[in-house]
Design a protein around this motif. Structure first.
Motif, PDB file in Angstrom:
ATOM      1  N   ALA A 559       0.813  -1.328   0.156  1.00  0.00           N
ATOM      2  CA  ALA A 559       0.067   0.306   0.001  1.00  0.00           C
ATOM      3  C   ALA A 559       0.999   1.149  -0.063  1.00  0.00           C
ATOM      4  N   ARG A 560       1.959   1.300   0.633  1.00  0.00           N
ATOM      5  CA  ARG A 560       2.958   2.511   0.897  1.00  0.00           C
ATOM      6  C   ARG A 560       3.635   2.630  -0.525  1.00  0.00           C
ATOM      7  N   LEU A 561       4.141   1.320  -1.111  1.00  0.00           N
ATOM      8  CA  LEU A 561       4.830   1.365  -2.256  1.00  0.00           C
ATOM      9  C   LEU A 561       3.935   1.886  -3.736  1.00  0.00           C
ATOM     10  N   ALA A 562       2.619   1.844  -3.321  1.00  0.00           N
ATOM     11  CA  ALA A 562       1.827   2.529  -4.632  1.00  0.00           C
ATOM     12  C   ALA A 562       1.826   3.758  -4.586  1.00  0.00           C
ATOM     13  N   VAL A 563       2.213   4.359  -3.461  1.00  0.00           N
ATOM     14  CA  VAL A 563       2.191   5.645  -3.437  1.00  0.00           C
ATOM     15  C   VAL A 563       3.166   6.362  -4.628  1.00  0.00           C
ATOM     16  N   LEU A 564       4.079   5.765  -4.804  1.00  0.00           N
ATOM     17  CA  LEU A 564       5.315   5.710  -5.691  1.00  0.00           C
ATOM     18  C   LEU A 564       4.626   6.020  -7.128  1.00  0.00           C
ATOM     19  N   SER A 565       3.664   5.276  -7.344  1.00  0.00           N
ATOM     20  CA  SER A 565       3.153   5.373  -8.777  1.00  0.00           C
ATOM     21  C   SER A 565       2.653   6.703  -8.931  1.00  0.00           C
ATOM     22  N   GLU A 566       1.904   7.319  -7.869  1.00  0.00           N
ATOM     23  CA  GLU A 566       1.475   8.796  -7.919  1.00  0.00           C
ATOM     24  C   GLU A 566       2.584   9.662  -8.047  1.00  0.00           C
ATOM     25  N   LEU A 567       3.794   9.451  -7.462  1.00  0.00           N
ATOM     26  CA  LEU A 567       4.806  10.636  -7.355  1.00  0.00           C
ATOM     27  C   LEU A 567       6.040   9.946  -8.372  1.00  0.00           C
ATOM     28  N   ALA A 568       5.604   9.265  -9.336  1.00  0.00           N
ATOM     29  CA  ALA A 568       6.934   8.745 -10.027  1.00  0.00           C
ATOM     30  C   ALA A 568       7.947   9.593 -10.333  1.00  0.00           C
ATOM     31  N   PRO A 569       7.753  10.652 -11.028  1.00  0.00           N
ATOM     32  CA  PRO A 569       8.945  11.507 -11.290  1.00  0.00           C
ATOM     33  C   PRO A 569       9.664  11.909 -10.087  1.00  0.00           C
ATOM     34  N   GLU A 570       9.129  12.208  -8.850  1.00  0.00           N
ATOM     35  CA  GLU A 570       9.812  12.694  -7.615  1.00  0.00           C
ATOM     36  C   GLU A 570      10.536  11.218  -7.151  1.00  0.00           C
ATOM     37  N   TRP A 571       9.700  10.009  -7.236  1.00  0.00           N
ATOM     38  CA  TRP A 571      10.468   9.059  -6.816  1.00  0.00           C
ATOM     39  C   TRP A 571      11.806   8.620  -7.568  1.00  0.00           C
ATOM     40  N   VAL A 572      11.718   8.616  -8.943  1.00  0.00           N
ATOM     41  CA  VAL A 572      12.777   8.173  -9.679  1.00  0.00           C
ATOM     42  C   VAL A 572      14.022   9.206  -9.382  1.00  0.00           C
ATOM     43  N   GLU A 573      13.700  10.378  -9.285  1.00  0.00           N
ATOM     44  CA  GLU A 573      14.692  11.492  -8.920  1.00  0.00           C
ATOM     45  C   GLU A 573      15.306  11.188  -7.509  1.00  0.00           C
ATOM     46  N   ARG A 574      14.390  10.772  -6.659  1.00  0.00           N
ATOM     47  CA  ARG A 574      15.146  10.264  -5.300  1.00  0.00           C
ATOM     48  C   ARG A 574      15.889   9.382  -5.510  1.00  0.00           C
ATOM     49  N   ALA A 575      15.314   8.100  -5.979  1.00  0.00           N
ATOM     50  CA  ALA A 575      16.177   6.949  -6.191  1.00  0.00           C
ATOM     51  C   ALA A 575      17.728   7.256  -6.789  1.00  0.00           C
ATOM     52  N   ALA A 576      17.628   8.185  -7.861  1.00  0.00           N
ATOM     53  CA  ALA A 576      18.955   8.390  -8.723  1.00  0.00           C
ATOM     54  C   ALA A 576      19.869   9.059  -7.618  1.00  0.00           C
ATOM     55  N   HIS A 577      19.014  10.132  -6.702  1.00  0.00           N
ATOM     56  CA  HIS A 577      19.991  10.662  -5.668  1.00  0.00           C
ATOM     57  C   HIS A 577      20.524  10.008  -4.811  1.00  0.00           C
ATOM     58  N   TRP A 578      19.785   8.869  -4.312  1.00  0.00           N
ATOM     59  CA  TRP A 578      20.190   7.884  -3.342  1.00  0.00           C
ATOM     60  C   TRP A 578      21.370   6.981  -3.941  1.00  0.00           C
ATOM     61  N   ARG A 579      21.308   6.736  -4.982  1.00  0.00           N
ATOM     62  CA  ARG A 579      22.431   6.027  -5.751  1.00  0.00           C
ATOM     63  C   ARG A 579      23.615   6.867  -5.654  1.00  0.00           C
ATOM     64  N   ALA A 580      23.556   8.088  -5.967  1.00  0.00           N
ATOM     65  CA  ALA A 580      24.860   9.010  -6.049  1.00  0.00           C
ATOM     66  C   ALA A 580      25.306   9.132  -4.560  1.00  0.00           C
ATOM     67  N   LEU A 581      24.482   9.233  -3.773  1.00  0.00           N
ATOM     68  CA  LEU A 581      25.034   9.198  -2.006  1.00  0.00           C
ATOM     69  C   LEU A 581      25.663   7.884  -1.623  1.00  0.00           C
ATOM     70  N   ASN A 582      25.046   6.921  -2.166  1.00  0.00           N
ATOM     71  CA  ASN A 582      25.735   5.540  -1.735  1.00  0.00           C
ATOM     72  C   ASN A 582      26.629   4.939  -2.572  1.00  0.00           C
TER      73      ASN A 582
END
Length: 864
Positions: A559-582
């Motif tokens: 149910a929580r991950l389903a929210v990512l489908s509503e915020l897809a552009p923000e989510w993929v930007e966040r995931a890319a940022h985390w890849r850079a951080l880590n």
């Protein structure tokens, strides 16, 4: 008796019947009508699930035995509750030394009274296995194990059984005709010493003795290629049984029938029905036997008919046939429908593009699935495939018109067909097939023929004809070949889709769960309505679930991950940022594995876990580490169960722990927890909506143990952790509605309260929910796409259900799972003519008045 609502409990040595007895009042307080029990027949010692049955004729003493079970049933009956039982007719646990039926077959071979109980091919193509069964339980090649001394000849005085024992665990009885030669008339200890593998002569004697047995010991790695008996999927410790035989059916179900006749159980859930030779025939026979026993039930227990549901995964276009005489399935298709409804279609393109670009893997799940099917078929089921090829080749040879079809060509055709098969199996007999088989086969045939070698397309049609009961050849041989195909396609489907491709296609893992269709990110409101109306018309009493002992991740993780489908552009930007951080932590980590980890952390992060809580984070990391290892091995890309890449697994675990170490990743942890904090209210809102819909749409709602609170569990064994029932009992005893608990929504009581309200309404109006109609309602206004509403009606009774959908934009960052009233604007729901909320209410009800606080509402309607 049809249940109103069920509560699933997983019994095991650490949670016995006695532990559940004091919970009966709590189950009644929730609004549950039936305890839904995991398997209770005697399983392998310390089993955590009960599906590894070694004796189906006795109740497991580790759970409390029959005395304990009777006490449990008595406690439930005292609260007005019934009991449903999970049964396992497809397989038994073998190997070890605890299954007497299996040991008898090893000892006596085809002469055993239980030889026909197991699905053994005593006449395989392999000449070395004529009259024998392969026993692939050795940890290394046979010669090495023999020389190592890990095989010892032992005599069990108590059981009067002479056996070769491997690793002190696996027992392989010696034939009766060899006993005199081995034991002689002297001291057994001295006699057995002559077979000591530590000496050359002893090793030779032991080998000669083993060569004469009804089995051939082998390395476990050869099982997939050479095994000549049916397993549960590819698990060598679970052997398929032939419940289609009358004597096997009666022996396996004797205890179940006695318990039903005595009024101790009220129905059954059938495990893995598609593994059986004839699922439809089995279900009809089971129904008839249960119906015949209804008259024997005591007068003080609910009368029949028995409630009967089956564990079956339905393909997208597949429907369960009413002539199976069941009440429906266990609800995996509903879990798929409910999850898809929560996802927003607008995010699909962004999520797909990011996943494909990041991983380099297929953008479409269909392609990933086909690749996995071919791989699993050839690597894990090669022996079963060979047996199926041999069976169809015999069919071809039995008729002049087809006798020139070569076995190699049949093998290629079967691989092409199984690689694109759209469902678990067909249901024809070789002489007849239901019309539904043709509908399933048609698209698969076209896809298979497009991949076939030039000139071999007609052969695929020929095989399809045999599967459909059309064509030439010996009838008995056709029946055998079709059965083998069906009992091959089912495990190939399960292992390649749920246990492989689901761990490779990681676009959004909330859509990768048992019964799900990952290619379909979301479902429209109209599609959900259509499925619900169809269920009301066909299987109104089917079980509905959103969490099980087999789920990949908990219902509130999805149910929580389903929210990512509503915020897809923000989510993929966040995931890319985390890849850079880590990046400094993750050298050598596959980007796909890293992306799956981020989704898991976001979905399962505990609501009360602070980034400063080092001990809490360490405990969470332990849970995620267990999930991560299983995910890597199930995916079979960088590691696997059969060939673990421990170095890569260790690197992934190091990466996980580095990411969750505040001293090394403070920026990432702050950003991760901040993002979770932002989307968690929308995820919780989805969780409440999901729970309320499950309790109000057509069907029987099932509540998995503990999931009345937030279910942020991961794959087993994480989803079978102990449940804090004391806290849940205390909360249920307190008065107050769900909306009163919104301020403290993180503790889970608000979800429990929403479920209690819905289940109590079911208790007050049982006919309305069990047999009432389902009427979709029209929504008008600026937020029409964000509401689902329907009416359940039976006679003079009617209720309205409305729920918020895909409202992350209104809820994200708000701190509570509630949509601001003003957000709904002019949105209204139109009630059917003749129904209203009250004397002064119109036919058009503002959503703002229904969903003023909670994300889901249930209202009684009046006529007039």
């Amino acid at each position: 008796m049809t249940p109103r609502a069920t509560y699933r409990i997983q019994f095991h040595k650490g949670f016995t019947f006695a532990d559940a007895v004091p919970l009966a009042p709590y189950f009644r307080a929730l609004g549950i009508s039936h305890l839904y029990s995991s398997p209770i027949t005697t399983a392998r010692s310390a089993s955590t699930h009960g599906y590894d049955v070694v004796d189906p004729t006795r109740i497991n003493p580790e759970l409390g035995g029959e005395e304990g079970f009777r006490a449990l049933v008595g406690a439930m009956r005292a609260e007005g509750l019934g009991v449903l039982l999970d049964i396992v007719p497809n397989h038994m646990a073998v190997g070890g030394g605890d299954n007497d039926w299996w040991l008898d077959v090893l000892e006596k071979g085809q002469a055993s009274d239980h030889a026909a109980f197991f699905d053994i091919d005593w006449d395989p193509a392999d000449a070395l296995l004529k009259g024998k069964l392969l026993a692939p339980f050795l940890g290394g090649p046979y010669a090495e194990v023999l020389a190592s001394g890990d095989l010892t000849l032992e005599y069990d005085v108590e059981r009067d059984r002479l056996s070769v024992v491997a690793y002190g665990q696996h027992h392989f009885p010696i034939r009766p005709e060899d006993r005199a030669e081995v034991l002689g008339d002297g001291d057994p200890g001295h006699a057995l010493g002559r077979y000591d593998a530590a000496t050359a002569n002893g090793r030779a004697r032991l080998h000669d003795l083993l060569e004469r047995q009804n089995y051939r010991l082998a390395w476990w790695r050869v099982a997939g290629d050479e095994i000549n008996w049916r397993r549960f999927f590819d698990v060598t410790e679970l052997a398929g049984i032939r419940v289609e035989r009358d004597e096997v059916f009666e022996a396996v179900h004797a205890l179940i029938f006695r318990l039903y006749g005595e009024g101790l159980i009220d129905g059954v859930r059938v495990d893995h029905v598609d593994g059986l030779a004839d699922p439809a025939g089995y279900c009809r026979t089971l129904r008839a036997r249960l119906d015949a026993l209804a008259g024997e039930r005591p007068s003080n227990v609910p009368p029949g008919p028995a409630y009967l549901v089956i564990e079956k995964i339905l393909a997208r276009s597949e429907r369960l046939s009413p002539d199976w005489q069941t009440d429906g399935t266990t609800g995996y298709e509903y879990m798929n429908e409910a999850a898809a409804l929560l996802h927003a279609p607008e995010g699909e393109a962004v999520l797909t593009d990011y996943w494909h670009g990041l991983s380099g893997r297929p953008a479409a799940f269909e392609i990933e699935e086909e690749e996995a099917r071919r791989e699993i078929l050839l690597r894990h089921f090669s022996g079963q495939l060979d047996a199926t090829v041999h069976a169809f080749h015999r069919v071809a040879r039995s008729d002049l018109a087809t006798r020139d079809i070569a076995a190699g060509a049949i093998r290629r055709a079967l691989i092409a067909l199984l690689a694109v098969f759209p469902a678990y199996r067909t249901y024809g007999t070789g002489e007849w097939a239901p019309p539904s088989d043709a509908a399933l086969l048609a698209p698969a045939l076209e896809r298979a023929k497009s991949r076939a070698a030039p000139g071999e397309q007609p052969l695929i049609d020929t095989i399809a004809g045999w599967l459909g009961g059309v064509g030439s050849g010996d009838a008995e041989l056709r029946r055998d070949a079709v059965r083998r195909f069906q009992q091959l396609s089912a495990p190939v489907s399960a292992k390649s889709v749920e246990d492989t491709a689901f761990y490779r296609y990681l676009r959004l893992i909330s859509r990768n769960d048992v019964g799900s269709d990952p290619d379909r990110l979301s479902a429209s409101i109209a599609e959900f309505h259509a499925a619900s109306a169809e269920r009301a018309a066909t299987f109104p009493h089917a079980l509905l679930t959103t969490a099980t002992h087999d789920h990949k991740r908990g219902e509130d993780v999805r149910a929580r991950l389903a929210v990512l489908s509503e915020l897809a552009p923000e989510w993929v930007e966040r995931a890319a940022h985390w890849r850079a951080l880590n990046a400094r932590h993750g050298e050598g980590i596959d980007p796909a594995d890293e992306y799956q980890l981020y989704q898991t952390l976001v979905g399962a992060w505990p609501l009360d876990l602070s980034p400063e809580d080092q001990s809490g984070i360490a405990a969470f990391a332990d849970r995620v580490s267990g999930w991560q290892q299983k995910a890597l091995r199930e995916g079979k890309l960088r590691s696997s169960w059969t060939a673990p890449d421990e170095a890569y697994e260790a690197a992934c675990e190091d990466f996980l722990r580095a990411c969750l170490d505040v001293s090394r990743s403070s920026a990432f942890l702050a950003d991760l927890t901040g993002f979770v904090e932002r989307i968690a209210p929308a995820g919780a809102m989805n969780g409440i909506v999901q729970a309320v819909l499950r309790c109000t749409v057509p069907g029987v709602p099932d509540l998995y143990q503990g999931a009345e609170y937030w279910d942020l569990s991961l794959v087993d064994p994480d989803n079978r952790r102990p449940v804090d029932f004391a806290t849940r009992q205390a909360a249920a005893a307190q008065a107050g509605g769900a909306s009163d608990l919104l301020a403290t929504w993180r503790d889970g009581r608000v979800k429990q309260a929403a479920i209690v309200k819905a289940l109590h309404l079911r208790r007050e109006h049982p006919a309305l929910f069990l047999d009432g109609g389902y009427e979709p309602l029209d929504i008008r206004g600026s937020r029409a796409a964000n509401v689902i509403a329907f009416v359940r009606r039976h006679g003079d009774e009617a209720i309205l259900v409305a729920a918020a959908l895909r409202c992350a934009g209104a809820v994200a960052g708000s701190g509570a799972p509630s949509v601001p009233v003003e957000w709904w604007g002019d949105t209204v729901v139109d009630l059917p003519a003749g129904l209203s909320l009250g004397d002064d209410a119109g036919a058009a009800i503002p959503i703002a008045t229904l969903l003023d606080r909670m994300p889901a509402a249930i209202r009684r309607l009046r006529r007039g």
